[in-house]
Design a protein around this motif. Sequence first.
Motif, PDB file in Angstrom:
ATOM      1  N   ASN A 144       7.206 -88.916  47.991  1.00 29.61           N
ATOM      2  CA  ASN A 144       6.807 -89.464  46.706  1.00 29.61           C
ATOM      3  C   ASN A 144       6.010 -88.451  45.897  1.00 29.61           C
ATOM      4  O   ASN A 144       6.177 -88.356  44.683  1.00 29.61           O
ATOM      5  N   ALA A 145       5.143 -87.689  46.556  1.00 25.06           N
ATOM      6  CA  ALA A 145       4.367 -86.677  45.854  1.00 25.06           C
ATOM      7  C   ALA A 145       5.293 -85.618  45.278  1.00 25.06           C
ATOM      8  O   ALA A 145       5.122 -85.181  44.132  1.00 25.06           O
ATOM      9  N   GLU A 146       6.300 -85.200  46.039  1.00 21.35           N
ATOM     10  CA  GLU A 146       7.259 -84.200  45.562  1.00 21.35           C
ATOM     11  C   GLU A 146       8.067 -84.750  44.391  1.00 21.35           C
ATOM     12  O   GLU A 146       8.291 -84.057  43.394  1.00 21.35           O
ATOM     13  N   GLU A 147       8.515 -86.007  44.489  1.00 20.72           N
ATOM     14  CA  GLU A 147       9.260 -86.622  43.395  1.00 20.72           C
ATOM     15  C   GLU A 147       8.400 -86.708  42.138  1.00 20.72           C
ATOM     16  O   GLU A 147       8.882 -86.455  41.026  1.00 20.72           O
ATOM     17  N   ASN A 148       7.122 -87.054  42.293  1.00 25.03           N
ATOM     18  CA  ASN A 148       6.232 -87.128  41.144  1.00 25.03           C
ATOM     19  C   ASN A 148       6.043 -85.765  40.494  1.00 25.03           C
ATOM     20  O   ASN A 148       6.033 -85.654  39.259  1.00 25.03           O
ATOM     21  N   ARG A 149       5.896 -84.718  41.299  1.00 24.99           N
ATOM     22  CA  ARG A 149       5.754 -83.363  40.753  1.00 24.99           C
ATOM     23  C   ARG A 149       7.002 -82.953  39.985  1.00 24.99           C
ATOM     24  O   ARG A 149       6.918 -82.391  38.901  1.00 24.99           O
ATOM     25  N   GLU A 150       8.186 -83.259  40.545  1.00 19.24           N
ATOM     26  CA  GLU A 150       9.432 -82.923  39.868  1.00 19.24           C
ATOM     27  C   GLU A 150       9.579 -83.693  38.560  1.00 19.24           C
ATOM     28  O   GLU A 150       9.988 -83.123  37.541  1.00 19.24           O
ATOM     29  N   ARG A 151       9.238 -84.976  38.558  1.00 18.12           N
ATOM     30  CA  ARG A 151       9.331 -85.781  37.343  1.00 18.12           C
ATOM     31  C   ARG A 151       8.380 -85.264  36.276  1.00 18.12           C
ATOM     32  O   ARG A 151       8.756 -85.120  35.111  1.00 18.12           O
ATOM     33  N   GLU A 152       7.147 -84.963  36.675  1.00 19.34           N
ATOM     34  CA  GLU A 152       6.173 -84.437  35.717  1.00 19.34           C
ATOM     35  C   GLU A 152       6.626 -83.105  35.152  1.00 19.34           C
ATOM     36  O   GLU A 152       6.460 -82.844  33.956  1.00 19.34           O
ATOM     37  N   TYR A 153       7.230 -82.259  35.971  1.00 20.94           N
ATOM     38  CA  TYR A 153       7.717 -80.971  35.489  1.00 20.94           C
ATOM     39  C   TYR A 153       8.865 -81.165  34.509  1.00 20.94           C
ATOM     40  O   TYR A 153       8.935 -80.501  33.479  1.00 20.94           O
ATOM     41  N   ARG A 172       8.869 -79.963  30.717  1.00 21.89           N
ATOM     42  CA  ARG A 172       9.916 -79.071  30.228  1.00 21.89           C
ATOM     43  C   ARG A 172      10.627 -79.672  29.024  1.00 21.89           C
ATOM     44  O   ARG A 172      10.885 -78.990  28.034  1.00 21.89           O
ATOM     45  N   ASP A 173      10.938 -80.975  29.062  1.00 23.79           N
ATOM     46  CA  ASP A 173      11.579 -81.633  27.922  1.00 23.79           C
ATOM     47  C   ASP A 173      10.676 -81.599  26.696  1.00 23.79           C
ATOM     48  O   ASP A 173      11.140 -81.351  25.572  1.00 23.79           O
ATOM     49  N   TYR A 174       9.406 -81.866  26.888  1.00 21.87           N
ATOM     50  CA  TYR A 174       8.425 -81.849  25.799  1.00 21.87           C
ATOM     51  C   TYR A 174       8.347 -80.456  25.195  1.00 21.87           C
ATOM     52  O   TYR A 174       8.356 -80.288  23.975  1.00 21.87           O
ATOM     53  N   ARG A 175       8.311 -79.432  26.053  1.00 22.93           N
ATOM     54  CA  ARG A 175       8.216 -78.050  25.588  1.00 22.93           C
ATOM     55  C   ARG A 175       9.494 -77.647  24.865  1.00 22.93           C
ATOM     56  O   ARG A 175       9.448 -77.001  23.819  1.00 22.93           O
ATOM     57  N   ASP A 176      10.650 -78.041  25.378  1.00 22.93           N
ATOM     58  CA  ASP A 176      11.930 -77.650  24.774  1.00 22.93           C
ATOM     59  C   ASP A 176      12.150 -78.293  23.412  1.00 22.93           C
ATOM     60  O   ASP A 176      12.892 -77.758  22.593  1.00 22.93           O
TER      61      ASP A 176
END
Length: 148
Positions: free
Chosen positions: A127-136, A140-144
């Motif tokens: 779950n921690a890994e999934e949360n990190r991937e989702r946040e990234y 990335r979408d926000y930055r793009d």
Amino acid sequence: MTVLLHILITAVAVWATTALPGIQLGDASTDTGTKVVTLLVVAIVFGVINAVLKPIAKTFGCLLYLVTLGLFGLVVNALLFWLTGYVAGELNQPFHVDGFWAAFWGALIVTIVSSVLHGVIRRIGINAEENREREYREYRDYRDRGHY
């Protein structure tokens, strides 16, 4: 870090076995700090014994594993847990396993508790890994889109 986590999980599993008759962790006068240190030492000893002797037992007992469809593994685990109690006593640790049946049920409890705890830890890690991937991905979408 993972080795320390495995030691802590095994220590908790060994602590759970002390509720069984025939497995003692000190006596009434033993303080909590001594019990914690003993559990950590026993967890390390149990890990070393399993790492060294279990493959040897599986190799020599291969036929028994096949004939009993793996149930001989319960006997091997019991004997290794019993040996852990003996080695802990030789290291002057207040941990004692009284006999085969106490070792049998203790090894079974260690297996169940450690499996459950490893599963919980693994699930939290996923779950921690999934949360990190989702946040990234959100970052990335926000930055793009040019907002950053």
